[in-house]
Motif scaffolding. Structure first.
Motif, PDB file in Angstrom:
ATOM      1  N   ALA A   1      -6.353  10.024   9.415  1.00  0.00           N
ATOM      2  CA  ALA A   1      -5.992   9.092   8.351  1.00  0.00           C
ATOM      3  C   ALA A   1      -5.194   9.865   7.409  1.00  0.00           C
ATOM      4  CB  ALA A   1      -7.230   8.630   7.318  1.00  0.00           C
ATOM      5  N   VAL A   2      -4.241   9.108   6.746  1.00  0.00           N
ATOM      6  CA  VAL A   2      -3.268   9.612   5.832  1.00  0.00           C
ATOM      7  C   VAL A   2      -3.451   9.037   4.427  1.00  0.00           C
ATOM      8  CG1 VAL A   2      -1.650   7.745   6.433  1.00  0.00           C
ATOM      9  CG2 VAL A   2      -0.803   9.873   5.615  1.00  0.00           C
ATOM     10  N   LYS A   3      -3.213  10.041   3.443  1.00  0.00           N
ATOM     11  CA  LYS A   3      -3.369   9.702   2.085  1.00  0.00           C
ATOM     12  C   LYS A   3      -2.193   9.827   1.374  1.00  0.00           C
ATOM     13  CE  LYS A   3      -5.302  11.368  -2.192  1.00  0.00           C
ATOM     14  NZ  LYS A   3      -6.323  12.331  -2.764  1.00  0.00           N
ATOM     15  N   ILE A   4      -1.826   8.544   0.958  1.00  0.00           N
ATOM     16  CA  ILE A   4      -0.193   8.474   0.455  1.00  0.00           C
ATOM     17  C   ILE A   4      -0.564   8.473  -1.123  1.00  0.00           C
ATOM     18  CG2 ILE A   4       1.707   7.335   0.058  1.00  0.00           C
ATOM     19  CD1 ILE A   4       1.378   6.162   3.052  1.00  0.00           C
ATOM     20  N   THR A   5       0.277   9.528  -1.691  1.00  0.00           N
ATOM     21  CA  THR A   5       0.325   9.721  -3.259  1.00  0.00           C
ATOM     22  C   THR A   5       1.632   8.815  -3.567  1.00  0.00           C
ATOM     23  OG1 THR A   5      -0.785  11.762  -3.195  1.00  0.00           O
ATOM     24  CG2 THR A   5       0.536  11.100  -5.240  1.00  0.00           C
ATOM     25  N   PRO A   6       1.362   7.659  -4.356  1.00  0.00           N
ATOM     26  CA  PRO A   6       2.471   6.907  -4.671  1.00  0.00           C
ATOM     27  C   PRO A   6       3.823   7.555  -5.254  1.00  0.00           C
ATOM     28  CG  PRO A   6       0.629   5.825  -5.402  1.00  0.00           C
ATOM     29  CD  PRO A   6       0.245   7.312  -4.880  1.00  0.00           C
TER      30      PRO A   6
ATOM     31  N   VAL B   1       5.687  -6.718   6.625  1.00  0.00           N
ATOM     32  CA  VAL B   1       6.498  -5.840   5.573  1.00  0.00           C
ATOM     33  C   VAL B   1       7.326  -6.864   4.300  1.00  0.00           C
ATOM     34  CG1 VAL B   1       8.788  -5.201   6.546  1.00  0.00           C
ATOM     35  CG2 VAL B   1       7.695  -3.845   5.198  1.00  0.00           C
ATOM     36  N   VAL B   2       7.643  -7.883   4.975  1.00  0.00           N
ATOM     37  CA  VAL B   2       8.468  -8.993   3.991  1.00  0.00           C
ATOM     38  C   VAL B   2       7.382  -9.286   3.167  1.00  0.00           C
ATOM     39  CG1 VAL B   2       9.452 -10.952   3.826  1.00  0.00           C
ATOM     40  CG2 VAL B   2      10.352  -9.497   5.509  1.00  0.00           C
TER      41      VAL B   2
ATOM     42  N   ARG C   1      -2.965 -10.272   4.938  1.00  0.00           N
ATOM     43  CA  ARG C   1      -3.726 -10.719   3.871  1.00  0.00           C
ATOM     44  C   ARG C   1      -4.742  -9.667   3.267  1.00  0.00           C
ATOM     45  NH1 ARG C   1      -9.000 -11.500   4.242  1.00  0.00           N
ATOM     46  NH2 ARG C   1      -8.861 -12.604   6.170  1.00  0.00           N
ATOM     47  N   SER C   2      -5.690  -9.387   4.242  1.00  0.00           N
ATOM     48  CA  SER C   2      -6.859  -8.403   3.862  1.00  0.00           C
ATOM     49  C   SER C   2      -6.601  -7.182   3.398  1.00  0.00           C
ATOM     50  CB  SER C   2      -7.742  -8.153   5.144  1.00  0.00           C
ATOM     51  OG  SER C   2      -6.918  -7.487   6.058  1.00  0.00           O
ATOM     52  N   GLN C   3      -5.088  -6.442   3.759  1.00  0.00           N
ATOM     53  CA  GLN C   3      -4.710  -5.214   3.446  1.00  0.00           C
ATOM     54  C   GLN C   3      -4.049  -5.594   2.149  1.00  0.00           C
ATOM     55  OE1 GLN C   3      -6.584  -2.686   4.726  1.00  0.00           O
ATOM     56  NE2 GLN C   3      -7.387  -4.360   5.610  1.00  0.00           N
ATOM     57  N   LEU C   4      -3.052  -6.540   2.254  1.00  0.00           N
ATOM     58  CA  LEU C   4      -2.465  -6.426   0.764  1.00  0.00           C
ATOM     59  C   LEU C   4      -3.297  -6.920  -0.368  1.00  0.00           C
ATOM     60  CD1 LEU C   4       0.951  -8.133   1.561  1.00  0.00           C
ATOM     61  CD2 LEU C   4       0.563  -5.592   1.461  1.00  0.00           C
ATOM     62  N   ASN C   5      -4.333  -7.705  -0.175  1.00  0.00           N
ATOM     63  CA  ASN C   5      -5.520  -7.867  -1.118  1.00  0.00           C
ATOM     64  C   ASN C   5      -6.422  -6.517  -1.357  1.00  0.00           C
ATOM     65  OD1 ASN C   5      -4.519 -10.639  -1.368  1.00  0.00           O
ATOM     66  ND2 ASN C   5      -5.943 -11.426  -0.067  1.00  0.00           N
TER      67      ASN C   5
ATOM     68  N   MET D   1       3.665  -1.063   7.369  1.00  0.00           N
ATOM     69  CA  MET D   1       3.729  -1.982   5.931  1.00  0.00           C
ATOM     70  C   MET D   1       2.870  -1.382   4.655  1.00  0.00           C
ATOM     71  SD  MET D   1       1.652  -5.436   5.645  1.00  0.00           S
ATOM     72  CE  MET D   1       0.087  -4.871   5.327  1.00  0.00           C
ATOM     73  N   LEU D   2       1.918  -1.033   4.946  1.00  0.00           N
ATOM     74  CA  LEU D   2       0.923  -0.116   3.986  1.00  0.00           C
ATOM     75  C   LEU D   2       1.728   1.145   3.441  1.00  0.00           C
ATOM     76  CD1 LEU D   2      -2.479  -0.770   5.606  1.00  0.00           C
ATOM     77  CD2 LEU D   2      -1.767  -1.845   3.664  1.00  0.00           C
ATOM     78  N   ALA D   3       2.448   1.966   4.141  1.00  0.00           N
ATOM     79  CA  ALA D   3       3.269   2.961   3.614  1.00  0.00           C
ATOM     80  C   ALA D   3       4.318   2.438   2.739  1.00  0.00           C
ATOM     81  CB  ALA D   3       3.919   3.525   4.738  1.00  0.00           C
ATOM     82  N   ILE D   4       4.852   1.473   2.945  1.00  0.00           N
ATOM     83  CA  ILE D   4       5.836   0.789   2.096  1.00  0.00           C
ATOM     84  C   ILE D   4       5.426   0.364   0.767  1.00  0.00           C
ATOM     85  CG2 ILE D   4       7.933  -0.769   1.894  1.00  0.00           C
ATOM     86  CD1 ILE D   4       8.277   1.617   3.613  1.00  0.00           C
ATOM     87  N   ALA D   5       4.057  -0.319   1.121  1.00  0.00           N
ATOM     88  CA  ALA D   5       3.351  -0.810  -0.315  1.00  0.00           C
ATOM     89  C   ALA D   5       2.947   0.318  -1.147  1.00  0.00           C
ATOM     90  CB  ALA D   5       2.141  -1.685   0.088  1.00  0.00           C
ATOM     91  N   ALA D   6       2.532   1.268  -0.554  1.00  0.00           N
ATOM     92  CA  ALA D   6       2.119   2.283  -1.409  1.00  0.00           C
ATOM     93  C   ALA D   6       3.061   2.963  -2.257  1.00  0.00           C
ATOM     94  CB  ALA D   6       1.818   3.684  -0.285  1.00  0.00           C
TER      95      ALA D   6
END
Ligand SMILES: O=C(O)C1=C[C@@H](OP(=O)(O)O)[C@@H](O)[C@H](O)C1
Ligand SMILES: C=C(OP(=O)(O)O)C(=O)O
Length: 426
Positions: A3-8, A308-309, A340-344, A381-386
């Motif tokens: 797994a990867v932990k991203i520090t914003p 990602v959009v 839906r589930s991951q952005l929520n 997508m999640l990496a960009i949201a981070a």
């Protein structure tokens, strides 16, 4: 798996956008079908591209792999039968190779992994039934035998399941000893991918008559002409950095062709509609944005960029709608459920609809423990949201990006992204 932990943190810097996976598939196939030697430049060895290289080699094509280019000699293609084709998890490789593998009498065995066995192939099964081509398949895992030879015919293919069936037929039918027509029986979606196919075929000497995307006339007995080609940058991958810029990061993208036929170039239009600014700078393209406005995003021609959009929509002011997105459910995962589930999970407010989503913007994400759904585009997508989260974001199965973008995490770090790799027990 890890797994990867991203520090914003805010991304900043210049990224060379990797080569288009879709165009690379097409160039490798066309060069492999040409009786001659072609050089393909700007190759990145993602798992999907490696699958297509090996698939053509299983038909007898000679392909020499170098650091970032290929030398392909199609003179010996179709000299090997009983092809074992491992498509990995590549829907493109599978749908393109099924018709190609039976241009000559052959017994081809297709295997794959992940969600590939669950993605539809009925369009081909109906053709096999009509043409008495033998086939045997298993449910849910890709283990497909095809025995026979494709015939010139009047093909009837739906346009709203996958454009890849049409592309696969467009590659194969010119090589048959008779003429064919491909009739599209429902409105064509992912049309830009057909444009990429037609453009590539033309560069390799193959002529197709396009009747306004309602039907395609394919003369038989055509010959592919060897042709050197450089793969242009991938708008599907650029979308991650274009959205990153729109949500406050400082990223310059190089090597993009603004005249590209890639359908995922629509990302620029979506972001402009949200009030983002696109500027051409000395070494590339940059997107900036603040107080993004809600909008309506039509997914019908560009399904891959919707996850990602949706990150930009989830940080916009107001309620956005994603429409005509049903086909996102039959990709590497159900990308509507995953988005839906991951952005929520990150504090977004996304509601799922049968063929889309309604997304109400928030000021920033909270951070959290997320699932990539083993899908490269969800992980990225999640990496960009981070970058717009108040707390760290953990994403499982970080390796899944290797399907399309093996250097994603290196590029992310080169832009200042802070990641820690977490080994999770098997
Ligand atoms: O032809 C191609 O290169 C592709 C077509 C698209 O599939 P659909 O036509 O099924 O939407 C897209 O999702 C895929 O990533 C690549
Ligand atoms: C769906 C994708 O590719 P494929 O259909 O080739 O598996 C993708 O790259 O998002």
């Amino acid at each position: 798996m890890t797994a990867v932990k991203i520090t914003p943190t805010k991304l900043s810097g210049v990224v060379q956008v990797p080569p288009s996976k879709s165009l690379a598939h097409r160039a490798i196939i066309c060069a492999s079908l040409a009786k001659g030697i072609s050089r393909i430049d700007n190759i990145e060895y993602s798992k999907d591209i490696q699958a297509t290289i090996k698939a053509m080699q299983s038909l007898g094509t000679k392909i020499e792999k170098y650091d970032d280019y290929l030398i392909i000699d199609g003179t010996t293609t179709y000299t090997k039968q009983n092809s074992e084709i491992d498509c990995e998890e590549s829907g493109s490789t599978l749908r393109f190779m099924v018709p190609i593998a039976i241009v000559e009498e052959n017994k081809a065995h297709f295997v794959g992994r992940g969600n590939l066995g669950k993605r539809p192939l009925n369009t081909f099964y109906e053709i096999f039934e009509r043409q008495n081509i033998g086939y045997l398949y298993k449910e849910d895992i890709l283990d497909l035998y095809v025995i026979g030879k494709l015939k010139p015919d009047h093909y009837k293919v739906p346009g709203n399941i996958s454009s890849q069936f049409i592309t696969g037929l467009l590659f194969a039918l010119p090589l048959l000893d008779g003429d064919s027509i491909i009739e599209i029986t429902s409105p064509l979606e992912s049309k830009g991918y057909i444009d990429l196919t037609l453009q590539m075929l033309n560069q390799y000497g193959i002529k197709i008559v396009n009747n306004d995307y309602k039907s395609f006339i394919v003369m038989g007995k055509q010959e592919y002409q060897a042709h050197d080609y450089r793969v242009e940058a991938d708008f599907s991958q650029a979308a991650f950095y274009l959205v990153a810029g729109a949500i406050g990061n400082d990223v310059v993208l190089t090597d993009l062709n603004l005249d590209s036929l890639q359908g995922d170039k629509a990302t620029l239009e979506f972001l402009e509609a949200m009030g983002a600014k696109i500027s051409v700078v000395s070494d590339g393209i940059k997107v900036t944005g603040e107080n993004l406005a809600a909008t309506i995003v039509d997914a019908s021609q560009c399904p891959d960029v919707i996850p990602v959009v949706s990150v930009a929509l989830a940080l916009a002011q107001g309620k956005s709608d994603v429409i005509n997105a049903k086909r996102l459910r039959i990709k590497e995962c159900d990308r509507i459920i995953a988005t839906r589930s991951q952005l929520n999970e990150l504090g977004g407010t996304v509601t799922e609809l049968p063929d889309g989503m309604t997304i109400r913007g928030v000021n920033e994400f909270t951070g959290g423990n997320c699932s990539s759904f083993a899908d490269h585009r969800i992980a990225m997508m999640l990496a960009i949201a981070a970058t717009r989260s108040s707390q760290p974001v953990v994403i499982d199965n970080m390796e899944c990006v290797e399907k399309s973008y093996p250097n994603f995490w290196e590029d992310y770090q080169s832009l200042g992204g802070i990641i820690d790799v977490i080994d999770v027990e098997k």
